[in-house]
Design a protein around this motif. Structure first.
Motif, PDB file in Angstrom:
ATOM      1  N   MET A  28       0.856  -1.177   0.000  1.00 50.37           N
ATOM      2  CA  MET A  28       0.000   0.000   0.000  1.00 50.37           C
ATOM      3  C   MET A  28       0.900   1.237   0.000  1.00 50.37           C
ATOM      4  O   MET A  28       1.838   1.326   0.777  1.00 50.37           O
ATOM      5  CB  MET A  28      -0.910  -0.015   1.223  1.00 50.37           C
ATOM      6  N   ALA A  29       0.582   2.189  -0.850  1.00 56.61           N
ATOM      7  CA  ALA A  29       1.379   3.406  -0.969  1.00 56.61           C
ATOM      8  C   ALA A  29       1.243   4.271   0.284  1.00 56.61           C
ATOM      9  O   ALA A  29       0.215   4.247   0.966  1.00 56.61           O
ATOM     10  CB  ALA A  29       0.947   4.187  -2.200  1.00 56.61           C
ATOM     11  N   ASN A  30       2.293   5.028   0.555  1.00 56.83           N
ATOM     12  CA  ASN A  30       2.310   5.880   1.747  1.00 56.83           C
ATOM     13  C   ASN A  30       1.136   6.853   1.771  1.00 56.83           C
ATOM     14  O   ASN A  30       0.531   7.070   2.817  1.00 56.83           O
ATOM     15  CB  ASN A  30       3.617   6.664   1.817  1.00 56.83           C
ATOM     16  N   GLU A  31       0.834   7.451   0.629  1.00 53.53           N
ATOM     17  CA  GLU A  31      -0.258   8.425   0.569  1.00 53.53           C
ATOM     18  C   GLU A  31      -1.601   7.749   0.870  1.00 53.53           C
ATOM     19  O   GLU A  31      -2.442   8.313   1.572  1.00 53.53           O
ATOM     20  CB  GLU A  31      -0.286   9.107  -0.808  1.00 53.53           C
ATOM     21  N   GLU A  32      -1.785   6.547   0.360  1.00 51.74           N
ATOM     22  CA  GLU A  32      -3.020   5.789   0.638  1.00 51.74           C
ATOM     23  C   GLU A  32      -3.167   5.508   2.128  1.00 51.74           C
ATOM     24  O   GLU A  32      -4.263   5.601   2.680  1.00 51.74           O
ATOM     25  CB  GLU A  32      -3.016   4.455  -0.115  1.00 51.74           C
ATOM     26  N   LEU A  33      -2.068   5.159   2.757  1.00 49.08           N
ATOM     27  CA  LEU A  33      -2.107   4.852   4.187  1.00 49.08           C
ATOM     28  C   LEU A  33      -2.354   6.115   5.015  1.00 49.08           C
ATOM     29  O   LEU A  33      -3.042   6.062   6.032  1.00 49.08           O
ATOM     30  CB  LEU A  33      -0.819   4.152   4.613  1.00 49.08           C
ATOM     31  N   LYS A  34      -1.832   7.246   4.573  1.00 46.70           N
ATOM     32  CA  LYS A  34      -2.127   8.515   5.244  1.00 46.70           C
ATOM     33  C   LYS A  34      -3.628   8.783   5.194  1.00 46.70           C
ATOM     34  O   LYS A  34      -4.240   9.154   6.205  1.00 46.70           O
ATOM     35  CB  LYS A  34      -1.375   9.671   4.575  1.00 46.70           C
ATOM     36  N   ILE A  35      -4.218   8.569   4.050  1.00 44.73           N
ATOM     37  CA  ILE A  35      -5.666   8.790   3.888  1.00 44.73           C
ATOM     38  C   ILE A  35      -6.446   7.796   4.732  1.00 44.73           C
ATOM     39  O   ILE A  35      -7.404   8.152   5.419  1.00 44.73           O
ATOM     40  CB  ILE A  35      -6.060   8.702   2.402  1.00 44.73           C
ATOM     41  N   ARG A  36      -6.027   6.554   4.699  1.00 44.34           N
ATOM     42  CA  ARG A  36      -6.750   5.505   5.431  1.00 44.34           C
ATOM     43  C   ARG A  36      -6.686   5.711   6.937  1.00 44.34           C
ATOM     44  O   ARG A  36      -7.685   5.509   7.643  1.00 44.34           O
ATOM     45  CB  ARG A  36      -6.177   4.145   5.038  1.00 44.34           C
ATOM     46  N   THR A  37      -5.534   6.124   7.465  1.00 45.38           N
ATOM     47  CA  THR A  37      -5.438   6.357   8.907  1.00 45.38           C
ATOM     48  C   THR A  37      -6.260   7.577   9.320  1.00 45.38           C
ATOM     49  O   THR A  37      -6.844   7.589  10.397  1.00 45.38           O
ATOM     50  CB  THR A  37      -3.965   6.516   9.359  1.00 45.38           C
ATOM     51  N   LYS A  38      -6.316   8.569   8.442  1.00 41.47           N
ATOM     52  CA  LYS A  38      -7.159   9.744   8.728  1.00 41.47           C
ATOM     53  C   LYS A  38      -8.633   9.349   8.730  1.00 41.47           C
ATOM     54  O   LYS A  38      -9.399   9.739   9.617  1.00 41.47           O
ATOM     55  CB  LYS A  38      -6.895  10.839   7.698  1.00 41.47           C
ATOM     56  N   LYS A  39      -9.037   8.544   7.741  1.00 43.19           N
ATOM     57  CA  LYS A  39     -10.428   8.081   7.676  1.00 43.19           C
ATOM     58  C   LYS A  39     -10.790   7.256   8.908  1.00 43.19           C
ATOM     59  O   LYS A  39     -11.915   7.322   9.398  1.00 43.19           O
ATOM     60  CB  LYS A  39     -10.675   7.269   6.403  1.00 43.19           C
ATOM     61  N   PHE A  40      -9.827   6.483   9.409  1.00 44.65           N
ATOM     62  CA  PHE A  40     -10.054   5.695  10.619  1.00 44.65           C
ATOM     63  C   PHE A  40     -10.371   6.625  11.789  1.00 44.65           C
ATOM     64  O   PHE A  40     -11.340   6.415  12.518  1.00 44.65           O
ATOM     65  CB  PHE A  40      -8.830   4.819  10.921  1.00 44.65           C
ATOM     66  N   SER A  41      -9.581   7.670  11.951  1.00 48.06           N
ATOM     67  CA  SER A  41      -9.809   8.633  13.036  1.00 48.06           C
ATOM     68  C   SER A  41     -11.168   9.307  12.915  1.00 48.06           C
ATOM     69  O   SER A  41     -11.880   9.478  13.905  1.00 48.06           O
ATOM     70  CB  SER A  41      -8.712   9.704  13.028  1.00 48.06           C
ATOM     71  N   ILE A  42     -11.529   9.672  11.704  1.00 49.73           N
ATOM     72  CA  ILE A  42     -12.825  10.316  11.461  1.00 49.73           C
ATOM     73  C   ILE A  42     -13.966   9.357  11.744  1.00 49.73           C
ATOM     74  O   ILE A  42     -14.967   9.724  12.371  1.00 49.73           O
ATOM     75  CB  ILE A  42     -12.887  10.868  10.024  1.00 49.73           C
ATOM     76  N   SER A  43     -13.823   8.120  11.304  1.00 49.57           N
ATOM     77  CA  SER A  43     -14.856   7.107  11.538  1.00 49.57           C
ATOM     78  C   SER A  43     -15.080   6.888  13.032  1.00 49.57           C
ATOM     79  O   SER A  43     -16.224   6.779  13.493  1.00 49.57           O
ATOM     80  CB  SER A  43     -14.462   5.794  10.863  1.00 49.57           C
ATOM     81  N   ILE A  44     -13.994   6.844  13.788  1.00 50.72           N
ATOM     82  CA  ILE A  44     -14.105   6.683  15.242  1.00 50.72           C
ATOM     83  C   ILE A  44     -14.825   7.887  15.844  1.00 50.72           C
ATOM     84  O   ILE A  44     -15.719   7.742  16.687  1.00 50.72           O
ATOM     85  CB  ILE A  44     -12.712   6.500  15.891  1.00 50.72           C
ATOM     86  N   ALA A  45     -14.461   9.085  15.420  1.00 49.16           N
ATOM     87  CA  ALA A  45     -15.088  10.299  15.956  1.00 49.16           C
ATOM     88  C   ALA A  45     -16.592  10.303  15.673  1.00 49.16           C
ATOM     89  O   ALA A  45     -17.400  10.636  16.549  1.00 49.16           O
ATOM     90  CB  ALA A  45     -14.427  11.544  15.369  1.00 49.16           C
ATOM     91  N   LYS A  46     -16.981   9.911  14.469  1.00 51.01           N
ATOM     92  CA  LYS A  46     -18.405   9.851  14.127  1.00 51.01           C
ATOM     93  C   LYS A  46     -19.121   8.789  14.954  1.00 51.01           C
ATOM     94  O   LYS A  46     -20.251   8.997  15.390  1.00 51.01           O
ATOM     95  CB  LYS A  46     -18.584   9.589  12.632  1.00 51.01           C
TER      96      LYS A  46
END
Length: 120
Positions: free
Chosen positions: A1-19
């Motif tokens: 998995m590309a670094n940029e994809e993982l940056k996006i995925r970890t951010k989405k994880f944080s957002i999903s948890i917050a929601k």
């Protein structure tokens, strides 16, 4: 998995948890576990981003180890919240699965980085 994809995925994880937390009923247990979960889940993305600016391989591995710990902690609090919120189990389990997948990717990256560091 590309670094940029993982940056996006970890951010989405944080957002999903917050929601998810916003949707949880308010009580003493949820409040305390949710506060911990917000901290560790947001730390995942922040520390992954920091790993991309590492000054050395050792620094990179150290930052990924922090991501590994924060993901494991996130999974723990998701498990606890599942025990006290069975009606939210589907959303909690989905987030747990994502954390587990991210954890597998991070651990694999750590192993690869360590192996590559010893080859040099």
């Amino acid at each position: 998995m590309a670094n940029e994809e993982l940056k996006i995925r970890t951010k989405k994880f944080s957002i999903s948890i917050a929601k998810l937390i916003l949707d949880m009923p308010y009580n003493l247990i949820n409040k305390n576990y949710s506060n911990q979960l917000i901290r560790c889940s947001s730390s995942v993305g922040a520390n992954y981003r920091a790993s991309q600016r590492a000054k050395s391989t050792a620094d990179f591995i150290n930052k990924l180890k922090i991501v590994e710990e924060e993901l494991d902690e996130s999974m723990f609090f998701l498990e606890l919240l599942t025990e006290f919120n069975p009606d939210k189990k589907v959303m909690l389990v989905e987030n747990w699965k994502e954390a587990n997948e991210l954890l597998s990717i991070i651990v694999s990256s750590i192993v690869t980085s360590r192996r590559n560091a010893t080859i040099k």
